[in-house]
Design a protein around this motif. Structure first.
Motif, PDB file in Angstrom:
ATOM      1  N   GLN A 170     -20.183  11.232  54.708  1.00 51.76           N
ATOM      2  CA  GLN A 170     -18.751  11.513  54.689  1.00 51.76           C
ATOM      3  C   GLN A 170     -18.352  12.489  53.589  1.00 51.76           C
ATOM      4  O   GLN A 170     -17.533  13.389  53.807  1.00 51.76           O
ATOM      5  CB  GLN A 170     -17.935  10.217  54.589  1.00 51.76           C
ATOM      6  N   ASN A 171     -18.926  12.345  52.397  1.00 54.54           N
ATOM      7  CA  ASN A 171     -18.562  13.244  51.307  1.00 54.54           C
ATOM      8  C   ASN A 171     -19.144  14.638  51.514  1.00 54.54           C
ATOM      9  O   ASN A 171     -18.457  15.649  51.347  1.00 54.54           O
ATOM     10  CB  ASN A 171     -19.039  12.679  49.970  1.00 54.54           C
ATOM     11  N   ASP A 172     -20.433  14.714  51.861  1.00 56.36           N
ATOM     12  CA  ASP A 172     -21.078  16.020  52.024  1.00 56.36           C
ATOM     13  C   ASP A 172     -20.403  16.844  53.111  1.00 56.36           C
ATOM     14  O   ASP A 172     -20.170  18.045  52.945  1.00 56.36           O
ATOM     15  CB  ASP A 172     -22.568  15.838  52.350  1.00 56.36           C
ATOM     16  N   ARG A 206     -14.780   4.781  55.215  1.00 56.34           N
ATOM     17  CA  ARG A 206     -13.637   5.657  55.006  1.00 56.34           C
ATOM     18  C   ARG A 206     -12.593   4.996  54.110  1.00 56.34           C
ATOM     19  O   ARG A 206     -11.959   5.646  53.301  1.00 56.34           O
ATOM     20  CB  ARG A 206     -13.019   6.029  56.355  1.00 56.34           C
ATOM     21  N   THR A 223     -15.292  13.936  60.990  1.00 57.93           N
ATOM     22  CA  THR A 223     -15.788  15.176  60.389  1.00 57.93           C
ATOM     23  C   THR A 223     -15.575  16.413  61.233  1.00 57.93           C
ATOM     24  O   THR A 223     -15.904  17.493  60.807  1.00 57.93           O
ATOM     25  CB  THR A 223     -17.300  15.053  60.127  1.00 57.93           C
ATOM     26  N   GLN A 265     -18.201  17.890  39.486  1.00 53.62           N
ATOM     27  CA  GLN A 265     -16.944  17.156  39.618  1.00 53.62           C
ATOM     28  C   GLN A 265     -16.220  16.942  38.303  1.00 53.62           C
ATOM     29  O   GLN A 265     -15.001  16.793  38.292  1.00 53.62           O
ATOM     30  CB  GLN A 265     -17.224  15.766  40.232  1.00 53.62           C
ATOM     31  N   SER A 312     -10.874  18.939  42.095  1.00 53.17           N
ATOM     32  CA  SER A 312     -11.402  18.747  43.442  1.00 53.17           C
ATOM     33  C   SER A 312     -12.894  18.997  43.515  1.00 53.17           C
ATOM     34  O   SER A 312     -13.526  18.658  44.516  1.00 53.17           O
ATOM     35  CB  SER A 312     -10.674  19.673  44.429  1.00 53.17           C
ATOM     36  N   VAL A 314     -13.610   5.323  50.464  1.00 50.84           N
ATOM     37  CA  VAL A 314     -13.362   6.677  49.956  1.00 50.84           C
ATOM     38  C   VAL A 314     -11.880   6.917  49.758  1.00 50.84           C
ATOM     39  O   VAL A 314     -11.434   7.474  48.763  1.00 50.84           O
ATOM     40  CB  VAL A 314     -13.966   7.714  50.923  1.00 50.84           C
ATOM     41  N   LYS A 372     -17.342  16.550  54.194  1.00 55.37           N
ATOM     42  CA  LYS A 372     -16.003  16.941  53.723  1.00 55.37           C
ATOM     43  C   LYS A 372     -16.090  18.121  52.756  1.00 55.37           C
ATOM     44  O   LYS A 372     -15.290  19.060  52.831  1.00 55.37           O
ATOM     45  CB  LYS A 372     -15.336  15.744  53.049  1.00 55.37           C
ATOM     46  N   TRP A 373     -17.063  18.106  51.842  1.00 56.42           N
ATOM     47  CA  TRP A 373     -17.197  19.193  50.868  1.00 56.42           C
ATOM     48  C   TRP A 373     -17.579  20.504  51.536  1.00 56.42           C
ATOM     49  O   TRP A 373     -17.106  21.575  51.138  1.00 56.42           O
ATOM     50  CB  TRP A 373     -18.242  18.811  49.822  1.00 56.42           C
ATOM     51  N   ARG A 400     -22.846  18.770  43.700  1.00 57.09           N
ATOM     52  CA  ARG A 400     -21.493  19.238  43.416  1.00 57.09           C
ATOM     53  C   ARG A 400     -21.145  18.970  41.959  1.00 57.09           C
ATOM     54  O   ARG A 400     -21.606  18.002  41.355  1.00 57.09           O
ATOM     55  CB  ARG A 400     -20.521  18.505  44.337  1.00 57.09           C
TER      56      ARG A 400
END
Length: 844
Positions: free
Chosen positions: A143-145, A299, A20, A87, A92, A302, A147-148, A85
């Motif tokens: 990981q998602n948060d 990872r 990250t 989607q 994206s 994802v 990245k966003w 988010r």
């Protein structure tokens, strides 16, 4: 054991840093996390009040509130973070909410509205918190948060504590967040409600109360969860003494919603000694290797998920479906979705795509693509606060005609066992033969989908609803059309023109004021820039020249059936003059007369152009009959009033207002002309199989002798030039056509390409004597006949104008008409040559 735990903690941070962050070595990032965790006091993880208490949740939608919440969070040593988010209708996705919680001030959680607030201001405020090394950021499934946050705001979050990874490391038996809320926080919530809220429409404004409570709890409960897990980790490492007190007594049971208990199988609350008992770390195990394995697996999930992971998993249950076909369709759907900036699931849900792939015929496949996936179960009564909310789970396909035809062609190839050939084809050539390349992004001309969403959020509610009624592919263009055609400055500036004796004559705009001043016809009143006094005596007052009269609006039914007055009476004339004075001198508001919106306004003529063009010059409508409508209401008025009043008036005089049949887009010769022009343009590059298919369709229309004749004379010179051109540009095509159709091929192709189906229709550009106004020729001709029939019947032209006003009121039901606007307002019967010096009230 202590050294091993420290090594595990450093290794945990190393993995997170590598996933990250872009700055700092693994050892430096490890030290940052270790310092943040060990430096955070026990109370920083345990806010004093419940998330449902008054004042705990605050929605941040303005810059002042954003600054105050940032100031409080800067003082925190631990901050819980979560991101909501959108989607489904974005490839994206884009952030809608960022939730930040702290134990300070008794416990607060801030919901930062990323749609309402400017993106740059949100990025600057969040960066002050999320990039600081002395503040520990707590996430769940980080990981998602993370990245966003970096994708939308360019923020590199550090240091990060992921409660999901920490739970796995400690072998805690409950991995679901709702179970952890129940076991560690004694907060109960039904799982179905939690899942429904997680998938709710986070672009909705204002947020539903249920959404605000759920979003707040998502970030707020991270603090006590992390605190209790860290206490367990310290206890295993014999470091818990002196850090905080052991939690033995359960906090009061509370519910995310009042009187709504959790599912029966939700775990009971656990004191610290039970949590410690349920967790274990194997002796002699190398814990940092376990952490690396957990992060690597996360990872990989994802990375491998993408747009087709669910489709591939579901396809494994259908052994009759070839894996290569599933892979090709997943790539095709991914490219189409990226081109339209929607999620692949929105374009075609997995279930419908698999149904279509398993179909035995094209008809079954098309029926499958048009079907709707039913909901899994009945709506819970707790969802009652989400009326009108769109669940972010696609239940039907959203394909346009071109995409559906291309997909059906691919499915036919799959049924026949042919290779689809999609994965190895570049994006620019990923279309099926014969289909148009369709990679235009739906949000254009806006830069991104987020920019479009922000522009929509700024609209008044009624305009926003109107924009969202459009199909997805048309919304951005319709909003751009609204911005383009709307007035760029206030229409009513309410500047005043005074007669030499000081009487207010009318209100106009500043441009008109300066027109009089530049020509020496008036001067500004002392100390006023929005008022001038004329330097001459005008020839008339309130739009009526001296000696002119007022048009009569007789006939029943006007203005709610009020009887009209005889304009020839002197006292009545004085009364009508007073009414005109009130209207023309009153202050007018810049707002839509139908919905009251004060943005994106445009002038609307109550009397259609095709009628105004042929009314006598002495009875032309004035500014009284030009009202303000917002662009969406203007569009509605054009359909429900503008078009309809023309049909009503035409039927009243025995006319049938329809477009000429020759200009109908349904005429097959229009399609044959386009096919012929395409063949001429493509020439030798068109495959012969395609040439035969297209030319056969042209022949079905043009081979008949009567169709070839059409009453026209053969133009041998033009036909000769066409043959010579084809000889030069497409000799192979010409040879193939002559060998297959020796006698008629070239002449049919030439005749089809030369046909003009709109001659004399709406697209005709032949000059029309007395042509005035805007619109198709046939409509202007109908307008002229309506006015002529109305005049020949002996009716006053003013009555036609009043009829248009009445219909406007019935069709639009305006609630915000200007003061003193009246359906019986008398039209000024002007002299045919208005003398110079007479002021006009039609300037604004």
């Amino acid at each position: 054991m202590a050294d091993e735990l420290c090594s595990a903690l450093r290794a945990y941070r190393s993995v997170k840093a590598g996933a990250t962050t872009a700055t700092g070595s693994p050892s430096e990032q490890t030290e940052l996390l270790e310092r943040a965790v060990r430096g955070a006091p026990w109370k920083a993880f345990h806010p004093a009040r419940r998330v449902t208490a008054d004042g705990c949740i605050e929605i941040v939608q303005d810059l002042n509130t954003l600054a105050s919440c940032t100031a409080l969070l800067r003082q925190s040593s631990v901050v819980g973070v979560d991101v909501e988010r959108h989607q489904l209708q974005s490839f994206s996705g884009y952030n809608c909410l960022v939730q930040l919680s702290t134990a300070l001030d008794g416990g607060r959680v801030f919901l930062v509205d990323c749609i309402k607030l400017p993106k740059a201001d949100v990025a600057a405020a969040l960066s002050e918190i999320l990039s600081r090394s002395d503040i520990l950021k707590v996430f769940h499934a980080a990981q998602n948060d993370v990245k966003w946050l970096e994708q939308d705001f360019g923020i590199q979050t550090s240091p990060v504590l992921d409660t999901q990874t920490l739970t796995r490391k400690l072998s805690f038996p409950f991995s679901k967040l709702t179970d952890q809320w129940s076991a560690l926080c004694n907060l109960r919530v039904p799982r179905a409600l939690k899942q429904r809220l997680q998938l709710s429409d986070w672009t909705r404004r204002p947020l539903a109360p249920l959404q605000a409570i759920y979003a707040g709890a998502d970030a707020y409960q991270l603090l006590p969860i992390a605190g209790r897990l860290l206490y367990t980790l310290r206890a295993l490492d014999r470091e818990s003494e002196g850090w905080g007190r052991e939690v033995r007594e359960p906090p009061p049971t509370h519910y995310l919603l009042a009187d709504v208990d959790a599912d029966p199988d939700c775990p009971a609350w656990m004191p610290d000694f039970e949590v410690l008992k349920s967790c274990q770390i194997e002796e002699g195990s190398c814990l940092w290797h376990e952490l690396v394995a957990v992060e690597k697996a996360s990872r990989e999930v994802v990375a491998s998920g993408g747009a087709g992971a669910g489709l591939r998993r579901a396809a494994r249950l259908a052994p009759d479906i070839a894996a290569e076909h599933v892979e090709a369709l997943a790539v095709w759907r991914l490219r189409k979705a990226e081109g339209q900036d929607v999620s692949p699931q929105w374009l075609v849900p997995d279930e419908l795509l698999l149904r279509a792939l398993a179909a035995k015929s094209s008809e079954e496949a098309e029926l499958a693509l048009r079907s709707t996936i039913p909901r899994a179960g009945p709506e819970c009564p707790e969802f009652s606060g989400l009326e009108g909310d769109m669940e972010q789970v696609a239940s039907q396909a959203h394909l346009d005609d071109s995409q559906q035809a291309s997909l059906l062609c691919l499915l036919r190839f799959a049924r026949e066992g042919l290779p689809l050939g999609i994965p190895g084809v570049s994006d620019s050539k990923a279309e099926m033969p014969g289909s148009k390349n369709c990679h235009a992004s739906w949000w254009l001309p806006f830069r991104t989908a987020a920019d479009f969403q922000q522009a929509v959020a700024k609209l008044p509610e009624i305009q926003r609803e109107r924009v969202m009624q459009e199909p997805l592919r048309k919304r951005a263009r319709f909003l751009s059309f609204i911005h383009r055609v709307a007035a760029k400055r206030p229409v009513y500036e309410n500047c005043q023109i005074l007669a030499p004796d000081g009487q207010v004559l009318c209100t106009v705009d500043t441009k008109k004021l300066h027109w009089y001043v530049r020509r020496g016809l008036g001067k500004f009143e002392p100390g006023q820039e929005d008022c001038i006094r004329l330097l001459f005596e005008p020839a008339g007052r309130f739009g009526i020249a001296s000696g002119d009269s007022l048009g009569r609006a007789s006939g029943p039914g006007y203005a709610g059936g009020r009887p009209s007055q005889d304009s020839t009476d002197g006292g009545d004339r004085q009364q009508q003059m007073e009414q005109r004075e009130k209207f023309y001198t009153s202050v007018k508001e810049n707002r839509c007369v139908r919905c009251g919106a004060d943005m994106h306004l445009a002038r609307y003529n109550i009397v259609p152009s095709c009628l105004r063009s042929f009314l006598p010059l002495t009875h032309q409508p004035g500014s009284h009959d030009v009202l303000l409508l917002c662009v969406p209401c203007h569009h509605k008025a054009s359909l429900e009033h503008g078009q309809r009043i023309k049909e009503v008036l035409a039927s009243g005089v025995g006319l049938h207002l329809t477009k000429p049949a020759s200009s109908s887009p349904g005429d097959p010769r229009n399609a044959s002309r386009m096919s012929a022009l395409g063949m001429i343009k493509g020439g030798d590059s068109i495959p012969w199989e395609r040439v035969q298919t297209v030319f056969q369709r042209i022949l079905e229309i043009w081979e008949d002798a009567e169709a070839l004749g059409e009453g026209e004379k053969e133009d041998d010179e033009s036909y000769g030039e066409f043959c010579a051109k084809m000889e030069r540009s497409a000799p192979e095509l010409l040879l193939s056509l002559r060998s297959r159709w020796p006698t008629s091929a070239l002449r049919v192709l030439w005749r089809a390409s030369q046909w003009r189906g709109d001659a004399g229709g709406s697209n005709s550009r032949e000059p029309l004597e007395r042509r005035r106004g805007h619109g198709p020729r046939w409509e202007l001709e109908a307008g002229e006949k309506i006015v002529q029939a109305w005049t020949k019947s002996g009716a006053d032209p003013s009555e036609l104008i009043c009829r248009c006003r009445v219909h406007f009121l019935e069709a639009l039901k305006p609630k915000f008409l200007p003061a003193h606007w009246d359906v019986d307002h008398k039209v000024a019967v002007r002299s045919s040559d208005l003398r110079p010096g007479a002021t006009s009230n039609d300037d604004q």
